[in-house]
Design a protein around this motif. Sequence first.
Motif, PDB file in Angstrom:
ATOM      1  N   HIS A 186      33.930  41.092  36.297  1.00  0.00           N
ATOM      2  CA  HIS A 186      35.383  40.935  36.362  1.00  0.00           C
ATOM      3  C   HIS A 186      36.087  42.100  35.673  1.00  0.00           C
ATOM      4  CE1 HIS A 186      39.381  39.200  36.078  1.00  0.00           C
ATOM      5  NE2 HIS A 186      39.342  39.418  34.770  1.00  0.00           N
ATOM      6  N   HIS A 226      34.040  41.298  44.672  1.00  0.00           N
ATOM      7  CA  HIS A 226      34.531  40.507  43.551  1.00  0.00           C
ATOM      8  C   HIS A 226      35.898  39.892  43.856  1.00  0.00           C
ATOM      9  CE1 HIS A 226      35.302  39.265  39.414  1.00  0.00           C
ATOM     10  NE2 HIS A 226      36.523  39.778  39.566  1.00  0.00           N
ATOM     11  N   CYS A 266      37.603  36.038  43.009  1.00  0.00           N
ATOM     12  CA  CYS A 266      38.329  36.000  41.744  1.00  0.00           C
ATOM     13  C   CYS A 266      39.841  35.989  41.955  1.00  0.00           C
ATOM     14  CB  CYS A 266      37.922  37.190  40.870  1.00  0.00           C
ATOM     15  SG  CYS A 266      38.798  37.217  39.285  1.00  0.00           S
ATOM     16  N   CYS A 326      41.860  38.479  39.787  1.00  0.00           N
ATOM     17  CA  CYS A 326      41.898  39.864  40.255  1.00  0.00           C
ATOM     18  C   CYS A 326      42.786  40.011  41.496  1.00  0.00           C
ATOM     19  CB  CYS A 326      40.492  40.396  40.534  1.00  0.00           C
ATOM     20  SG  CYS A 326      39.633  40.887  39.015  1.00  0.00           S
TER      21      CYS A 326
HETATM   22 ZN   LIG Z   1      38.195  39.286  38.502  1.00  0.00          ZN
END
Ligand SMILES: [Zn+2]
Lengths: 200, 212
Positions: free
Chosen positions: B12, B38, B42, B45
């Motif tokens: 992350h 990712h 996430c 993000c």
């Molecule tokens: Zn992330």
Amino acid sequence: MLEMPSAVIDPRRTAEPSGAPDEARLIARIIHRDRRAFEDLYRLYHPRLTRFLRNVVRRPAIAEEVLDDTLMVVWDQAERYNGQCKVSTWIFAIAYRKGLNARRREDEPIEDRDAELRPSDAPGPELQFDRAQVRQNLMSALDQLSSDHRTVVDLTYFHEMGYREIAQIMDCPVDTVKTRMFHARRRLKRALDGPLADWL
Amino acid sequence: MAKIIALRDTPHQAVEALLPWYVGGTLDADDRAAVEAHLQACPDCQAALNLERRLCLEVAALPSDGRPDWSRLQRRMAGRAVRRRASGAFAGMAGAWRAAPSWLGWALAAQAALLAVFGALALPVSSPAYHALSAPPAPLVGNIIVIFRPETRERDLRAALLTNHARLVDGPTASDAYVLNTPAAERAAILTRLRARADVVLAEPINAGATP
Ligand SMILES: [Zn+2]
């Protein structure tokens, strides 16, 4: 000392260097003392280097001086460009080194270590929808960053350079570039949306 | 160095640190693939990415100023040309020039007077209008560089230019040189005449507009 090294083109450079081939061609012509090519390069780089150097040094007059110094290096030592990197990386790296030297003559501390610890002076959320105000906040937040942080931000967002290229220009590890960017963004985003948007 | 956060502790954090360059499109393929993989998993993000895009746009849209001043750089180039020649074939002359302390101390008043003379001739090569145009008219090209003795009176200086059909292109440079434009066919003769003058330290041909 002031004598120019003889301008001989390196035959290895007949292969197209990485980066904009037009700029590499300009450099080849500049090695042959072609003033028109140098003027073209100057006009091409003046806006970019002005913006870049205003982040490295504070005073516009000094930025101008460093810009001219940088281009005189290009004019005098164009044969030093070895085609291993983009022309822009080479020129920006010269400008950065010269900017650092000039900065030591300025009052500003080299690195503003406390920048992250100071509270942002961005105004409250009632102003956040005003575009001009957002811009104003952002400029004042940028202004509070250290030169190195500001430089990384502008090289990334305005000059659209990758972190490896920035590390080359600033002659530092890539992790330093990433870290500077990480800290700078945290402060800039706060300026963008006010204290309520503390995302990070 | 400032405090370093461990950007690579978790995927992350590593990805978050790369978002500015992901937005800018300057990541290499491996980095980009890692970010995209990712991002799908996430939400933090994803949210950060939106803000990142705004920040990138806002910063890139900030105004930058500064106007190019090609004539200023040209003056420095002309100064270099003089020094280069002075350090080479004309070392003797240059030696004499350096030996004269009055040269460096050329009074500002004298320079101002000279500028006034050339201002009256009104022949600068680089007007602001020229710089503003994308298709400028052909500029007046200097083909001679000349250095007068510091004590030279403006009347003599003007006479030297007028009698030789020389037009001022630039100067005085940092090294107090003047760049002149003369008719190409007459250049050699003019150089000879200039060098013969007692008030001329150095007169040399230059090829300011040369292209390979
Ligand atoms: Zn992330």
